[in-house]
Design an enzyme around this catalytic site. Structure first.
Site, PDB file in Angstrom:
ATOM      1  N   TYR A  71      34.927  14.405  -6.267  1.00  0.00           N
ATOM      2  CA  TYR A  71      34.787  14.890  -4.885  1.00  0.00           C
ATOM      3  C   TYR A  71      33.473  15.635  -4.709  1.00  0.00           C
ATOM      4  O   TYR A  71      32.763  15.466  -3.726  1.00  0.00           O
ATOM      5  CB  TYR A  71      35.960  15.812  -4.500  1.00  0.00           C
ATOM      6  CG  TYR A  71      35.930  16.134  -3.022  1.00  0.00           C
ATOM      7  CD1 TYR A  71      36.613  15.328  -2.111  1.00  0.00           C
ATOM      8  CD2 TYR A  71      35.180  17.204  -2.531  1.00  0.00           C
ATOM      9  CE1 TYR A  71      36.549  15.584  -0.742  1.00  0.00           C
ATOM     10  CE2 TYR A  71      35.114  17.460  -1.172  1.00  0.00           C
ATOM     11  CZ  TYR A  71      35.804  16.654  -0.276  1.00  0.00           C
ATOM     12  OH  TYR A  71      35.727  16.909   1.069  1.00  0.00           O
ATOM     13  N   PHE A 123      16.116   3.908  20.685  1.00  0.00           N
ATOM     14  CA  PHE A 123      17.103   3.077  20.022  1.00  0.00           C
ATOM     15  C   PHE A 123      18.469   3.571  20.496  1.00  0.00           C
ATOM     16  O   PHE A 123      18.661   4.763  20.720  1.00  0.00           O
ATOM     17  CB  PHE A 123      16.999   3.096  18.491  1.00  0.00           C
ATOM     18  CG  PHE A 123      17.990   2.116  17.912  1.00  0.00           C
ATOM     19  CD1 PHE A 123      17.766   0.755  18.026  1.00  0.00           C
ATOM     20  CD2 PHE A 123      19.177   2.540  17.346  1.00  0.00           C
ATOM     21  CE1 PHE A 123      18.712  -0.159  17.584  1.00  0.00           C
ATOM     22  CE2 PHE A 123      20.117   1.623  16.894  1.00  0.00           C
ATOM     23  CZ  PHE A 123      19.884   0.266  17.014  1.00  0.00           C
ATOM     24  N   THR A 124      19.411   2.644  20.641  1.00  0.00           N
ATOM     25  CA  THR A 124      20.690   2.951  21.297  1.00  0.00           C
ATOM     26  C   THR A 124      21.385   4.191  20.730  1.00  0.00           C
ATOM     27  O   THR A 124      21.666   5.134  21.455  1.00  0.00           O
ATOM     28  CB  THR A 124      21.629   1.736  21.204  1.00  0.00           C
ATOM     29  OG1 THR A 124      21.716   1.323  19.846  1.00  0.00           O
ATOM     30  CG2 THR A 124      21.122   0.573  22.034  1.00  0.00           C
ATOM     31  N   ASP A 212      12.306   7.890  12.211  1.00  0.00           N
ATOM     32  CA  ASP A 212      13.425   6.995  11.950  1.00  0.00           C
ATOM     33  C   ASP A 212      12.917   6.024  10.884  1.00  0.00           C
ATOM     34  O   ASP A 212      12.148   5.112  11.172  1.00  0.00           O
ATOM     35  CB  ASP A 212      13.845   6.259  13.220  1.00  0.00           C
ATOM     36  CG  ASP A 212      15.046   5.351  12.981  1.00  0.00           C
ATOM     37  OD1 ASP A 212      15.286   4.979  11.807  1.00  0.00           O
ATOM     38  OD2 ASP A 212      15.732   5.005  13.947  1.00  0.00           O
ATOM     39  N   LYS A 255      19.643  -1.143   6.144  1.00  0.00           N
ATOM     40  CA  LYS A 255      18.538  -2.081   6.419  1.00  0.00           C
ATOM     41  C   LYS A 255      17.637  -2.159   5.190  1.00  0.00           C
ATOM     42  O   LYS A 255      17.942  -2.850   4.233  1.00  0.00           O
ATOM     43  CB  LYS A 255      17.768  -1.653   7.667  1.00  0.00           C
ATOM     44  CG  LYS A 255      18.496  -1.939   8.984  1.00  0.00           C
ATOM     45  CD  LYS A 255      19.538  -0.931   9.298  1.00  0.00           C
ATOM     46  CE  LYS A 255      20.054  -0.991  10.719  1.00  0.00           C
ATOM     47  NZ  LYS A 255      21.147  -0.033  10.940  1.00  0.00           N
ATOM     48  N   ARG A 379      19.641  -7.912  23.516  1.00  0.00           N
ATOM     49  CA  ARG A 379      18.892  -6.655  23.533  1.00  0.00           C
ATOM     50  C   ARG A 379      18.170  -6.601  24.874  1.00  0.00           C
ATOM     51  O   ARG A 379      16.998  -6.885  24.993  1.00  0.00           O
ATOM     52  CB  ARG A 379      17.876  -6.574  22.376  1.00  0.00           C
ATOM     53  CG  ARG A 379      18.495  -6.536  21.001  1.00  0.00           C
ATOM     54  CD  ARG A 379      18.961  -5.161  20.544  1.00  0.00           C
ATOM     55  NE  ARG A 379      20.270  -4.772  21.009  1.00  0.00           N
ATOM     56  CZ  ARG A 379      20.943  -3.709  20.541  1.00  0.00           C
ATOM     57  NH1 ARG A 379      20.429  -2.959  19.590  1.00  0.00           N
ATOM     58  NH2 ARG A 379      22.111  -3.386  21.026  1.00  0.00           N
ATOM     59  N   PHE A 446      27.332  -2.391  25.111  1.00  0.00           N
ATOM     60  CA  PHE A 446      27.063  -3.736  24.575  1.00  0.00           C
ATOM     61  C   PHE A 446      28.043  -4.137  23.484  1.00  0.00           C
ATOM     62  O   PHE A 446      28.310  -5.308  23.281  1.00  0.00           O
ATOM     63  CB  PHE A 446      25.623  -3.823  24.034  1.00  0.00           C
ATOM     64  CG  PHE A 446      25.287  -2.710  23.081  1.00  0.00           C
ATOM     65  CD1 PHE A 446      24.779  -1.508  23.535  1.00  0.00           C
ATOM     66  CD2 PHE A 446      25.513  -2.861  21.725  1.00  0.00           C
ATOM     67  CE1 PHE A 446      24.504  -0.472  22.664  1.00  0.00           C
ATOM     68  CE2 PHE A 446      25.238  -1.831  20.840  1.00  0.00           C
ATOM     69  CZ  PHE A 446      24.733  -0.633  21.314  1.00  0.00           C
TER      70      PHE A 446
HETATM   71  C1  P71 Z   1      20.814  -3.050  14.274  1.00  0.00           C
HETATM   72  C2  P71 Z   1      21.405  -1.731  14.013  1.00  0.00           C
HETATM   73  C3  P71 Z   1      22.890  -1.562  14.026  1.00  0.00           C
HETATM   74  C4  P71 Z   1      23.286  -1.481  15.446  1.00  0.00           C
HETATM   75  C5  P71 Z   1      23.319  -0.259  16.068  1.00  0.00           C
HETATM   76  C6  P71 Z   1      23.582  -0.192  17.419  1.00  0.00           C
HETATM   77  C7  P71 Z   1      23.774  -1.358  18.134  1.00  0.00           C
HETATM   78  C8  P71 Z   1      23.768  -2.576  17.500  1.00  0.00           C
HETATM   79  C9  P71 Z   1      23.520  -2.628  16.157  1.00  0.00           C
HETATM   80  C10 P71 Z   1      20.800   0.527  13.639  1.00  0.00           C
HETATM   81  C11 P71 Z   1      19.774   1.500  13.685  1.00  0.00           C
HETATM   82  C12 P71 Z   1      18.398   1.134  13.869  1.00  0.00           C
HETATM   83  C13 P71 Z   1      17.437   2.109  13.978  1.00  0.00           C
HETATM   84  C14 P71 Z   1      16.010   1.766  14.182  1.00  0.00           C
HETATM   85  C15 P71 Z   1      19.090   3.794  13.709  1.00  0.00           C
HETATM   86  C16 P71 Z   1      20.098   2.868  13.594  1.00  0.00           C
HETATM   87  C17 P71 Z   1      21.506   3.338  13.408  1.00  0.00           C
HETATM   88  N1  P71 Z   1      20.543  -0.731  13.892  1.00  0.00           N
HETATM   89  N2  P71 Z   1      17.797   3.407  13.894  1.00  0.00           N
HETATM   90  O1  P71 Z   1      19.588  -3.119  14.449  1.00  0.00           O
HETATM   91  O2  P71 Z   1      18.020  -0.142  13.940  1.00  0.00           O
HETATM   92  O3  P71 Z   1      21.890   3.131  12.100  1.00  0.00           O
HETATM   93  O4  P71 Z   1      23.748   1.490  12.308  1.00  0.00           O
HETATM   94  O5  P71 Z   1      23.404   2.799  10.212  1.00  0.00           O
HETATM   95  O6  P71 Z   1      24.252   3.921  12.238  1.00  0.00           O
HETATM   96  O7  P71 Z   1      21.565  -4.030  14.301  1.00  0.00           O
HETATM   97  P1  P71 Z   1      23.420   2.809  11.694  1.00  0.00           P
END
Ligand code: P71
Length: 457
Positions: A71, A123-124, A212, A255, A379, A446
Site C-alpha cells: 500500500y 484540451f477538453t 502538458d 500516450k 474533434r 462528446f
Molecule cells: C486522446 C486523449 C484521451 C481523451 C480525453 C478526452 C477526450 C477524448 C479522449 C488525453 C489527454 C491529452 C492531452 C494533450 C491531457 C489528456 C488527458 N487525450 N492532455 O487524445 O491528449 O489525459 O486521458 O490520461 O486523463 O484521445 P487522460
C-alpha cells in the site's frame, strides 16, 4: 522521409473482428452514431485514440511481474520517480490514475475563482478542470493553428502578443498552460524558441509555466527534425530542455510512455509538491501509488526509457505521416502539416454543404465506421461543448475527424486499408447528410452524446 521500418518484432497477436456493413449499421444505430459508444468487438481497426491503446514491450510485460503491491512506499514508485527525474527532470513526482487526475490536482492548487489561464489551444479535460477550479481558459495559440491549410512547421506556438495582452487584462494569471504537441490543433509541435520566449514573458510577470507533457516526446522529434540547431541533439536532451523551461507538468503516461494506464504530476517547488501529495490522497490514493497498481508504475518507468529511443519515435511519427500522405494523395483535405499522433480530416471542407451544427465531423466519423469498421473520433463542435457563460454551442474553427494511431499496434498494411476507406467515404461526400443531437450530457458531451441522421435535404 527516408526508409523507415518498425524497430521491433511481434511476439503476440490479437485477432480483430471482421464485420458486415449490416452489422456495422446496426451497431452504429445502437451507439447513437457516436463512435465512443461502440463496443470494441464491433470495431475492426480502432483508431479512436492513441491513449492507453499502446502495445507494451516484452520488457514492460516483464516489469508487470515485479509489481510491488505494498500500500505504501512500493519500490515501483521509487523506480518511476527516478525514471521521471532522469527523463523529464522534475524533482517531485506525484502519480495519478491518468492525466486528468494530475490536471485536477494542479488546477485545484493553483487556480482561484476569476483567474485567467492562457494556453496554446484548449484540451477538453485540461480546460474543464481549470473551469471547475473557477478559472477561465483563454486560447493564445498562433493564428496559423486555426487554419488547417497553413504549413507552418510549429503550429503549436504561442502568439506572444496575444499572451501579453491576456496577461495585461487579467486580474490574475496563476500559470501559462503550454502543451507540446497540441492535440486539438492536429498534433502540432511547439518550437523551443517559442517555449523560451514564453518562459521569458512568464518570468517578467512572475507567472508559472505548466507543461502538458503528454506528447512531449513526439514534440521533441519535430524539434529535432525542423528546428535549426537541434538536428544533432538527442530526443532525451530535447525533452529535458523542454521541461527545464517549465515549473511543472501534467502527464498522461497513456500516450508517450507506451502503457495502458497511468499519469503523474511533476513539480519543482517542494511547497506545491507537498500540497499536491496531500490532494493526491483525497482524490487518487496514497502519494506513492496515485490510483495505480505497483505493476503499472513499473511499466511506466520502463516505457519512459523506451519512449526516448530515436528509432522508436521516428518510426512512430513516420508511420502516422505515411498514412496521412496516402489519404492526401487521394485528394482528401487534411490538416497540414501531418501531426504526431494522428491524421486529422478536415470535415468542414469534405462536407462543404453541411452547416457546423449539423455535426459534419461526427457524421464523417460515423461514415468511416460504416464503410470499413474503422473507428475514429470527432474533434469539432461536439468536442468543443457549450460556453459556460452563454450556454450556446462553441463554434471552433476546426471541425475535424481524428484518425489516431496507437503506438506499435497496427501494421502499415492495415493503415493503408484505412486510407482506402477514407477515400471511398470522401467520394460519397455530396450525398451525405448531417446529424441531429438527440441526447446531450452535461460534461464532456462528446463521450456520451447521441445523434440521429438527418434526411437528405
Ligand atoms: C486522446 C486523449 C484521451 C481523451 C480525453 C478526452 C477526450 C477524448 C479522449 C488525453 C489527454 C491529452 C492531452 C494533450 C491531457 C489528456 C488527458 N487525450 N492532455 O487524445 O491528449 O489525459 O486521458 O490520461 O486523463 O484521445 P487522460
Amino acid at each position: 522521409m527516408g526508409n523507415w521500418f518498425e524497430p521491433y518484432k511481434i511476439k503476440a497477436v490479437e485477432r480483430i473482428p471482421i464485420t458486415t456493413r449490416e452489422e456495422r449499421r446496426a451497431a452504429l444505430e445502437e451507439a447513437g452514431w457516436n463512435t465512443f459508444l461502440l463496443r470494441s468487438d464491433q470495431v475492426t481497426i480502432d483508431l479512436l485514440t492513441d491513449s492507453g491503446t499502446n502495445a507494451m514491450s516484452d520488457r514492460q510485460w516483464a516489469a508487470i511481474m515485479i509489481g510491488d503491491e505494498a500500500y505504501a512506499g512500493s519500490r515501483n514508485f521509487y523506480r518511476l520517480e527516478e525514471a521521471v527525474r532522469t527523463a523529464y527532470g522534475y524533482e517531485h513526482v506525484i502519480p495519478t490514475h491518468q492525466g486528468r487526475g494530475a490536471e485536477h490536482i494542479i488546477s485545484e492548487i493553483l487556480i482561484e475563482a476569476g483567474d485567467t489561464i492562457p494556453g496554446n489551444m484548449y484540451f477538453t479535460t485540461t480546460r474543464l478542470h481549470q473551469e471547475l477550479a473557477g478559472g477561465i481558459f483563454v486560447d493564445v495559440i498562433c493564428e496559423e493553428a486555426h487554419d488547417p491549410t497553413s504549413r507552418h512547421p510549429f503550429k503549436g506556438d504561442v502568439d506572444l502578443d496575444k499572451l501579453e495582452k491576456v496577461i495585461e487584462q487579467a486580474s490574475r494569471v496563476p500559470y501559462i498552460s503550454v502543451a507540446g504537441t497540441v492535440n486539438m490543433a492536429g498534433g502540432q509541435p511547439v518550437s523551443m524558441a517559442n517555449l523560451r520566449a514564453v518562459r521569458a514573458v512568464a518570468d517578467r510577470h512572475g507567472i508559472r509555466v505548466i507543461l502538458d507533457a503528454t506528447r512531449a516526446i513526439e514534440n521533441a522529434y519535430f524539434v529535432k527534425e525542423r528546428e535549426p540547431g537541434y538536428e544533432d541533439r538527442t530526443i532525451a536532451e530535447i525533452l529535458l530542455e523542454t521541461c527545464n523551461l517549465t515549473d511543472g507538468c501534467t502527464m498522461s503516461a497513456k500516450k508517450d510512455s507506451l502503457v495502458n494506464i497511468g499519469g503523474w504530476l511533476g513539480l519543482r517547488d517542494p511547497e506545491l509538491a507537498a500540497q499536491a501529495r496531500n490532494l493526491c490522497v483525497v482524490y487518487e490514493g496514497l502519494h506513492t501509488y496515485g490510483g495505480l497498481a505497483g505493476r503499472d508504475l513499473e511499466a511506466i518507468a520502463v516505457g519512459i526509457e523506451e519512449s526516448v529511443d530515436y528509432h522508436h519515435i521516428r518510426a512512430r511519427i513516420l508511420q502516422v505521416r505515411e498514412l496521412g500522405e496516402e489519404i492526401e494523395a487521394a485528394g482528401v483535405p487534411i490538416v497540414e502539416p501531418i501531426g504526431g499522433h494522428a491524421v486529422f480530416l478536415d470535415a468542414r471542407r469534405i462536407y462543404e454543404h453541411l452547416p457546423q451544427d449539423a455535426f459534419p465531423a461526427q457524421r464523417l466519423a460515423a461514415e468511416i465506421y460504416l464503410d470499413s469498421g474503422t473507428r475514429t473520433m470527432e474533434r469539432g463542435i461536439v468536442s468543443a461543448g457549450r460556453d459556460p457563460e452563454t450556454g450556446q454551442h462553441r463554434y471552433p474553427a476546426l471541425e475535424l475527424v481524428r484518425i489516431t494511431v496507437p503506438r506499435r499496434v497496427y501494421t502499415s498494411k492495415q493503415l493503408s486499408a484505412v486510407a482506402s476507406s477514407v477515400k471511398a467515404v470522401h467520394e460519397r461526400r455530396a450525398e451525405t447528410p448531417g446529424l441531429e443531437m438527440v441526447f446531450e450530457p452535461t460534461y464532456l458531451r462528446f463521450f456520451q452524446a447521441r445523434f440521429s441522421p438527418l434526411e437528405q435535404r
